[in-house]
Motif scaffolding. Structure first.
Motif, short mmCIF file in Angstrom:
data_model
loop_
_atom_site.label_atom_id
_atom_site.label_comp_id
_atom_site.label_asym_id
_atom_site.label_seq_id
_atom_site.Cartn_x
_atom_site.Cartn_y
_atom_site.Cartn_z
N THR A 4 -27.60 -24.60 -0.38
CA THR A 4 -28.69 -25.57 -0.41
C THR A 4 -29.98 -24.77 -0.44
N VAL A 5 -30.91 -25.16 -1.30
CA VAL A 5 -32.18 -24.45 -1.43
C VAL A 5 -33.32 -25.42 -1.16
N TRP A 6 -34.23 -25.00 -0.28
CA TRP A 6 -35.44 -25.76 0.02
C TRP A 6 -36.64 -24.90 -0.34
N ARG A 7 -37.80 -25.53 -0.45
CA ARG A 7 -39.02 -24.77 -0.64
C ARG A 7 -40.18 -25.48 0.03
N MET A 155 -36.42 -19.59 -9.73
CA MET A 155 -36.10 -19.25 -8.33
C MET A 155 -34.98 -20.13 -7.78
N SER A 156 -35.03 -21.41 -8.01
CA SER A 156 -34.00 -22.31 -7.48
C SER A 156 -32.63 -21.97 -8.05
N ALA A 160 -29.27 -20.25 -6.05
CA ALA A 160 -27.98 -20.94 -6.05
C ALA A 160 -26.90 -20.04 -6.66
N ASN A 161 -27.22 -19.37 -7.77
CA ASN A 161 -26.26 -18.46 -8.41
C ASN A 161 -25.95 -17.25 -7.52
N PHE A 162 -26.91 -16.82 -6.72
CA PHE A 162 -26.72 -15.70 -5.81
C PHE A 162 -25.51 -15.94 -4.92
N TYR A 163 -25.40 -17.14 -4.36
CA TYR A 163 -24.28 -17.47 -3.47
C TYR A 163 -22.95 -17.49 -4.22
#
Length: 172
Positions: A4-7, A155-156, A160-163
């Motif tokens: 999950t990504v927040w900003r 960035m988003s 997400a792809n990083f994980y």
């Protein structure tokens, strides 16, 4: 699915502070070994194209230079970063953190990006042995002439792809 990504607006610069969080099936030491500067990172992180340890101060403390691939059909050109990186114990887990430095000359064909204070916290899940909660706080200023909407999109999806990329690397 993996994170999950927040900003929210950054207090450091005119962009955003991103928080990414997800559960990773592995122990904290192995996860952080894949994230911090070292031999594993280039093997699985598809965004990173090179990494050099420029100076080592102690076992878990260094200055590194790394480059990233162009993104969004090269609307975002390849970037170069020089970061101070430190990894240490944190509660029952590990913290690897960093900040960019104004260090050395920018190589041709790269834009020098800047990471404001950022870090990854990795702690074991008490009720699920062999699983860890990985939380990242990222404040990357890509610099150059970029529309903010392109930076936000990149960035988003990158976080997400990083994980998912990290999880694949840990399964091998």
């Amino acid at each position: 699915k993996d994170a999950t990504v927040w900003r929210k607006p950054s207090e450091e610069f005119s962009g955003y502070l991103y928080k990414a969080q997800g559960v990773v099936e592995d122990v904290t030491n192995r996860i952080v070994d894949h994230i911090r500067p070292g031999p594993y990172r280039l093997d699985w992180d598809s965004l990173m194209t090179s990494m050099d340890i420029m100076e080592t101060f102690e076992e878990n403390c260094c200055v590194m230079r790394y480059t990233t691939a162009g993104q969004l059909w090269n609307i975002i050109a390849p970037r170069e970063f020089v970061d101070f990186s430190y990894t240490t114990s944190y509660e029952d887990g590990l913290l690897t953190c960093g900040i960019s430095l104004d260090y050395g000359e920018v190589r041709p064909n790269f834009v020098r990006g800047f990471n404001h204070p950022c870090g990854w916290f990795c702690v074991p899940l008490k009720d699920s042995p062999g699983h860890s909660l990985l939380t990242g706080y990222i404040q990357t200023e890509l610099r150059g002439m970029l529309p903010q909407s392109a930076v936000d999109t990149a960035m988003s999806s990158t976080l997400a792809n990083f994980y998912s990329d990290l999880k694949k690397a840990l399964r091998t």
